[in-house]
Design a protein around this motif. Structure first.
Motif, short mmCIF file in Angstrom:
data_model
loop_
_atom_site.label_atom_id
_atom_site.label_comp_id
_atom_site.label_asym_id
_atom_site.label_seq_id
_atom_site.Cartn_x
_atom_site.Cartn_y
_atom_site.Cartn_z
N LYS A 76 10.04 12.90 6.27
CA LYS A 76 11.09 12.14 6.66
C LYS A 76 11.62 11.29 6.38
N HIS A 77 10.94 10.24 6.29
CA HIS A 77 11.47 8.72 5.09
C HIS A 77 12.01 9.15 4.07
N GLY A 78 11.31 10.18 2.65
CA GLY A 78 12.41 10.34 1.34
C GLY A 78 11.10 9.90 0.93
N LEU A 79 9.86 10.15 1.39
CA LEU A 79 8.67 9.98 0.69
C LEU A 79 8.20 10.60 0.19
N LYS A 80 7.31 10.98 -1.41
CA LYS A 80 6.66 12.29 -2.42
C LYS A 80 5.22 12.20 -1.59
N GLY A 81 4.24 12.52 -1.08
CA GLY A 81 2.78 12.15 -1.28
C GLY A 81 1.87 13.42 -1.93
N HIS A 82 1.25 12.74 -2.42
CA HIS A 82 0.14 14.68 -2.70
C HIS A 82 -1.28 14.19 -2.49
N ALA A 83 -1.07 15.95 -2.15
CA ALA A 83 -2.53 15.91 -1.63
C ALA A 83 -2.64 17.33 -0.92
N THR A 84 -4.21 18.48 -2.18
CA THR A 84 -3.84 19.95 -0.98
C THR A 84 -5.02 19.64 -0.58
N SER A 85 -5.96 18.74 -1.17
CA SER A 85 -7.05 19.19 -0.63
C SER A 85 -8.31 17.66 0.03
N GLY A 86 -8.85 17.93 0.82
CA GLY A 86 -9.57 16.00 0.56
C GLY A 86 -9.45 15.48 1.58
N MET A 87 -9.16 14.41 1.29
CA MET A 87 -9.38 13.32 2.70
C MET A 87 -8.40 11.83 2.84
N ASN A 88 -7.84 12.49 1.69
CA ASN A 88 -6.68 11.40 0.59
C ASN A 88 -5.20 12.20 0.49
N VAL A 89 -4.21 10.62 1.03
CA VAL A 89 -3.19 12.00 0.72
C VAL A 89 -2.69 10.36 -1.14
N TRP A 90 -2.35 10.81 -1.86
CA TRP A 90 -1.77 10.09 -2.56
C TRP A 90 0.10 9.67 -3.33
N VAL A 91 -0.01 8.50 -2.57
CA VAL A 91 1.55 8.24 -2.55
C VAL A 91 2.48 7.30 -4.14
N PRO A 92 2.63 8.34 -4.98
CA PRO A 92 3.35 6.87 -6.13
C PRO A 92 4.69 6.06 -5.23
N VAL A 93 4.00 4.73 -6.15
CA VAL A 93 5.11 3.22 -5.67
C VAL A 93 5.08 2.51 -7.04
N ARG A 94 6.02 1.53 -7.01
CA ARG A 94 6.06 0.59 -8.35
C ARG A 94 4.99 -0.59 -7.95
N ASP A 95 5.70 -0.74 -7.03
CA ASP A 95 3.78 -2.04 -6.83
C ASP A 95 2.49 -2.28 -5.64
N GLU A 96 1.81 -1.38 -6.82
CA GLU A 96 0.58 -1.71 -5.82
C GLU A 96 0.39 -2.51 -5.08
N SER A 97 -0.08 -3.71 -5.10
CA SER A 97 -0.38 -4.91 -5.19
C SER A 97 0.64 -5.08 -3.79
N ALA A 98 2.30 -5.06 -3.68
CA ALA A 98 2.91 -4.86 -2.91
C ALA A 98 2.77 -4.62 -1.63
N VAL A 99 3.13 -3.07 -2.24
CA VAL A 99 2.45 -2.02 -0.71
C VAL A 99 1.22 -2.31 0.21
N VAL A 100 0.40 -2.42 -0.59
CA VAL A 100 -0.64 -2.52 0.36
C VAL A 100 -1.19 -3.86 1.11
N ASN A 101 -0.28 -5.02 0.21
CA ASN A 101 -0.65 -6.24 1.11
C ASN A 101 0.83 -6.20 2.20
N GLY A 102 2.11 -6.05 2.17
CA GLY A 102 2.28 -4.87 3.05
C GLY A 102 2.18 -4.10 4.37
N LEU A 103 1.71 -3.29 4.61
CA LEU A 103 0.88 -2.35 4.86
C LEU A 103 -0.48 -3.22 5.53
N ARG A 104 -0.78 -4.22 4.64
CA ARG A 104 -2.48 -4.33 5.55
C ARG A 104 -1.31 -5.28 6.57
N SER A 105 0.10 -5.37 6.64
CA SER A 105 1.27 -6.73 7.43
C SER A 105 0.84 -6.57 8.82
#
Length: 156
Positions: A76-105
């Protein structure tokens, strides 16, 4: 087996191709070289128990529901996640650290993808194991906000 039965049970049951089996056997040569019959019988007992099978089925269905909810909300936000099974979703990003730290906030803990990928580009891994479907919309919204912030701050 190790994900839900514990690390000591991970070699008690194996189904694999010949190459993987050869690697497995080679690793066993570096350890005690055997797997306890007690552990093998425990895994067999658990995997053939109707109650355990029902519990694993319920977990699989729950994870599928949670994965689906997050994937739908990300889309709905134009983001493409990937997952077909299991308990994880993979979301491609340009800068992993920025996203990890941003979501932590925003109060979310996700994992930078570097240690989980061999060939894929940067991304984050989101566990849906405890993500209630009603919270998926907020996570997706916060994710989109963080991406907007990271592009403005780090130039995309």
């Amino acid at each position: 087996m190790s994900k839900f039965l514990g690390t000591d049970l991970r070699w008690a049951a194996a189904a694999c191709d010949p190459t993987t089996l050869a690697r497995h056997d080679g690793r066993l040569l570096l350890t005690s070289g055997w797997v306890s019959h007690l552990l093998q019988e425990t895994v067999y007992g658990l995997m053939t128990d109707d109650g355990t099978r029902a519990l694993v089925t319920r977990a699989r269905e729950t994870y599928a529901l949670r994965r689906g909810a997050l994937l739908q909300e990300l889309e709905k936000h134009g983001l493409k996640g990937h997952a077909t099974s299991g308990m994880n979703v993979w979301v491609p990003v340009r800068d992993e650290s920025a996203v990890v730290n941003g979501l932590r906030s925003y109060g979310w803990w996700v994992a930078a993808g570097a240690r989980f990928r061999l060939v894929a580009g940067p991304g984050v891994r989101i566990s849906v194991a405890e993500l209630e479907p009603v919270d998926a919309a907020r996570l997706a919204s916060d994710f989109a906000a963080v991406l907007g912030e990271s592009e403005a701050t780090y130039g995309g």
